[in-house]
Design a protein around this motif. Sequence first.
Motif, PDB file in Angstrom:
ATOM      1  N   ILE A 144       0.815  -1.213   0.000  1.00 43.99           N
ATOM      2  CA  ILE A 144       0.000   0.000   0.000  1.00 43.99           C
ATOM      3  C   ILE A 144       0.848   1.262   0.000  1.00 43.99           C
ATOM      4  N   LEU A 145       2.008   1.239   0.664  1.00 45.73           N
ATOM      5  CA  LEU A 145       2.832   2.446   0.733  1.00 45.73           C
ATOM      6  C   LEU A 145       3.303   2.932  -0.640  1.00 45.73           C
ATOM      7  N   PRO A 146       3.846   2.067  -1.501  1.00 47.98           N
ATOM      8  CA  PRO A 146       4.255   2.573  -2.819  1.00 47.98           C
ATOM      9  C   PRO A 146       3.074   3.028  -3.669  1.00 47.98           C
ATOM     10  N   LEU A 147       1.947   2.325  -3.583  1.00 46.63           N
ATOM     11  CA  LEU A 147       0.772   2.753  -4.340  1.00 46.63           C
ATOM     12  C   LEU A 147       0.278   4.110  -3.864  1.00 46.63           C
ATOM     13  N   LEU A 186      -7.369   3.652  -0.345  1.00 45.21           N
ATOM     14  CA  LEU A 186      -7.190   3.505   1.094  1.00 45.21           C
ATOM     15  C   LEU A 186      -8.492   3.079   1.769  1.00 45.21           C
ATOM     16  N   GLU A 187      -9.598   3.682   1.377  1.00 47.58           N
ATOM     17  CA  GLU A 187     -10.874   3.326   1.991  1.00 47.58           C
ATOM     18  C   GLU A 187     -11.247   1.880   1.692  1.00 47.58           C
ATOM     19  N   GLU A 188     -11.015   1.440   0.460  1.00 45.54           N
ATOM     20  CA  GLU A 188     -11.333   0.058   0.101  1.00 45.54           C
ATOM     21  C   GLU A 188     -10.416  -0.921   0.817  1.00 45.54           C
ATOM     22  N   THR A 189      -9.159  -0.535   0.997  1.00 44.80           N
ATOM     23  CA  THR A 189      -8.223  -1.409   1.693  1.00 44.80           C
ATOM     24  C   THR A 189      -8.603  -1.540   3.163  1.00 44.80           C
ATOM     25  N   ILE A 190      -8.958  -0.427   3.797  1.00 40.81           N
ATOM     26  CA  ILE A 190      -9.385  -0.473   5.196  1.00 40.81           C
ATOM     27  C   ILE A 190     -10.660  -1.313   5.334  1.00 40.81           C
ATOM     28  N   ALA A 191     -11.610  -1.116   4.423  1.00 42.60           N
ATOM     29  CA  ALA A 191     -12.864  -1.864   4.486  1.00 42.60           C
ATOM     30  C   ALA A 191     -12.650  -3.363   4.293  1.00 42.60           C
ATOM     31  N   ALA A 192     -11.682  -3.725   3.443  1.00 44.63           N
ATOM     32  CA  ALA A 192     -11.427  -5.132   3.154  1.00 44.63           C
ATOM     33  C   ALA A 192     -10.471  -5.775   4.148  1.00 44.63           C
ATOM     34  N   TYR A 193      -9.887  -4.956   5.032  1.00 40.18           N
ATOM     35  CA  TYR A 193      -8.865  -5.489   5.930  1.00 40.18           C
ATOM     36  C   TYR A 193      -9.497  -6.478   6.917  1.00 40.18           C
ATOM     37  N   PRO A 194      -8.851  -7.624   7.129  1.00 43.89           N
ATOM     38  CA  PRO A 194      -9.404  -8.609   8.076  1.00 43.89           C
ATOM     39  C   PRO A 194      -9.314  -8.103   9.512  1.00 43.89           C
ATOM     40  N   TYR A 249      -4.858   3.980   8.491  1.00 45.88           N
ATOM     41  CA  TYR A 249      -5.667   5.081   9.010  1.00 45.88           C
ATOM     42  C   TYR A 249      -4.916   6.407   8.929  1.00 45.88           C
ATOM     43  N   ASP A 250      -3.611   6.368   9.180  1.00 39.57           N
ATOM     44  CA  ASP A 250      -2.813   7.587   9.099  1.00 39.57           C
ATOM     45  C   ASP A 250      -2.797   8.128   7.671  1.00 39.57           C
ATOM     46  N   LEU A 251      -2.582   7.248   6.713  1.00 42.00           N
ATOM     47  CA  LEU A 251      -2.583   7.663   5.308  1.00 42.00           C
ATOM     48  C   LEU A 251      -3.957   8.170   4.890  1.00 42.00           C
ATOM     49  N   ALA A 252      -5.006   7.472   5.320  1.00 46.39           N
ATOM     50  CA  ALA A 252      -6.364   7.890   4.959  1.00 46.39           C
ATOM     51  C   ALA A 252      -6.686   9.252   5.567  1.00 46.39           C
ATOM     52  N   PHE A 273     -12.307  17.229   6.681  1.00 46.24           N
ATOM     53  CA  PHE A 273     -11.787  17.267   8.045  1.00 46.24           C
ATOM     54  C   PHE A 273     -12.535  16.320   8.992  1.00 46.24           C
ATOM     55  N   ASP A 274     -13.831  16.176   8.822  1.00 43.94           N
ATOM     56  CA  ASP A 274     -14.572  15.237   9.668  1.00 43.94           C
ATOM     57  C   ASP A 274     -14.114  13.802   9.408  1.00 43.94           C
ATOM     58  N   GLU A 275     -13.919  13.499   8.130  1.00 47.00           N
ATOM     59  CA  GLU A 275     -13.444  12.164   7.773  1.00 47.00           C
ATOM     60  C   GLU A 275     -12.035  11.934   8.306  1.00 47.00           C
ATOM     61  N   ALA A 276     -11.189  12.946   8.196  1.00 49.81           N
ATOM     62  CA  ALA A 276      -9.834  12.838   8.719  1.00 49.81           C
ATOM     63  C   ALA A 276      -9.856  12.579  10.222  1.00 49.81           C
ATOM     64  N   GLN A 277     -10.731  13.292  10.943  1.00 53.20           N
ATOM     65  CA  GLN A 277     -10.826  13.099  12.380  1.00 53.20           C
ATOM     66  C   GLN A 277     -11.215  11.664  12.721  1.00 53.20           C
ATOM     67  N   ALA A 278     -12.158  11.101  11.960  1.00 55.93           N
ATOM     68  CA  ALA A 278     -12.583   9.721  12.205  1.00 55.93           C
ATOM     69  C   ALA A 278     -11.427   8.752  11.998  1.00 55.93           C
ATOM     70  N   HIS A 279     -10.643   8.973  10.949  1.00 59.97           N
ATOM     71  CA  HIS A 279      -9.500   8.090  10.691  1.00 59.97           C
ATOM     72  C   HIS A 279      -8.454   8.225  11.794  1.00 59.97           C
ATOM     73  N   TYR A 280      -8.162   9.442  12.195  1.00 61.61           N
ATOM     74  CA  TYR A 280      -7.149   9.646  13.232  1.00 61.61           C
ATOM     75  C   TYR A 280      -7.596   9.089  14.584  1.00 61.61           C
ATOM     76  N   GLU A 281      -8.893   9.182  14.883  1.00 60.16           N
ATOM     77  CA  GLU A 281      -9.393   8.609  16.131  1.00 60.16           C
ATOM     78  C   GLU A 281      -9.266   7.083  16.119  1.00 60.16           C
ATOM     79  N   ALA A 282      -9.546   6.476  14.967  1.00 66.94           N
ATOM     80  CA  ALA A 282      -9.366   5.031  14.845  1.00 66.94           C
ATOM     81  C   ALA A 282      -7.896   4.659  15.005  1.00 66.94           C
ATOM     82  N   GLU A 283      -7.026   5.501  14.433  1.00 68.42           N
ATOM     83  CA  GLU A 283      -5.585   5.276  14.554  1.00 68.42           C
ATOM     84  C   GLU A 283      -5.137   5.366  16.013  1.00 68.42           C
ATOM     85  N   LEU A 284      -5.623   6.390  16.719  1.00 63.73           N
ATOM     86  CA  LEU A 284      -5.239   6.568  18.120  1.00 63.73           C
ATOM     87  C   LEU A 284      -5.702   5.396  18.971  1.00 63.73           C
TER      88      LEU A 284
END
Length: 202
Positions: free
Chosen positions: A104-107, A124-132, A147-150, A160-171
């Motif tokens: 995912i990083l090079p892509l 990124l969203e599809e990868t997170i959704a498909a992640y086991p 989540y950080d990349l997303a 910004f709301d979407e970013a906050q949701a991703h960062y909260e999941a990351e935290l």
Amino acid sequence: VDQAVKVGLATPHPLISYTVQIHPVFPYFLRRRLGNKLTLRNAVDQAHYALYCTVGKMFQEMSVSSRDSHERALGLTLIGADYANLASALSYGLRTSQPVINLILPLDEYLDQKQEQDTRRQLLEETIAAYPDAATEAQQRDLIALYDLAGNTAIAQHGFDEAQAHYEAELGLLKVVQIPLRNVLAPRSEEHTSELQSPCNL
């Protein structure tokens, strides 16, 4: 390899003379030829995945870590040339619950540099959704990076709301894995990438 080149399933790499570029259809062709030999088919898919985990890590390091602008440009060119193979390996890794961070990083870097933010966001969203289910620490580290990349991508598009949701999941995951926050929010570098990488390479 020579036979694959002869029948058009691989070609000499246009930029690296001592390697060949595998066409994305090659694993599909082998699966068709192998028929119901499931053990061999699985071995082909796994070998393709392992190869592009290693290749992806190498291309990523070239594109972001080198002080040579020509090497960085070459890294991005190589990612673009093997985009379909990296994406195919990513899909396989997700289906088989294996680490995908070196794919995912090079892509992500390629799409970011090409300013294809919509495609980057979708990837990124599809990868997170498909992640086991992240049952292991390696998988949790994968998800932290995702989540950080997303979150970064959402900010780039003023979501910004979407970013906050991703960062909260990351935290939330950071509290489980106990990686210092500064190591995730710092700009991506060779050291940062190395810390978040899971053993996706050979």
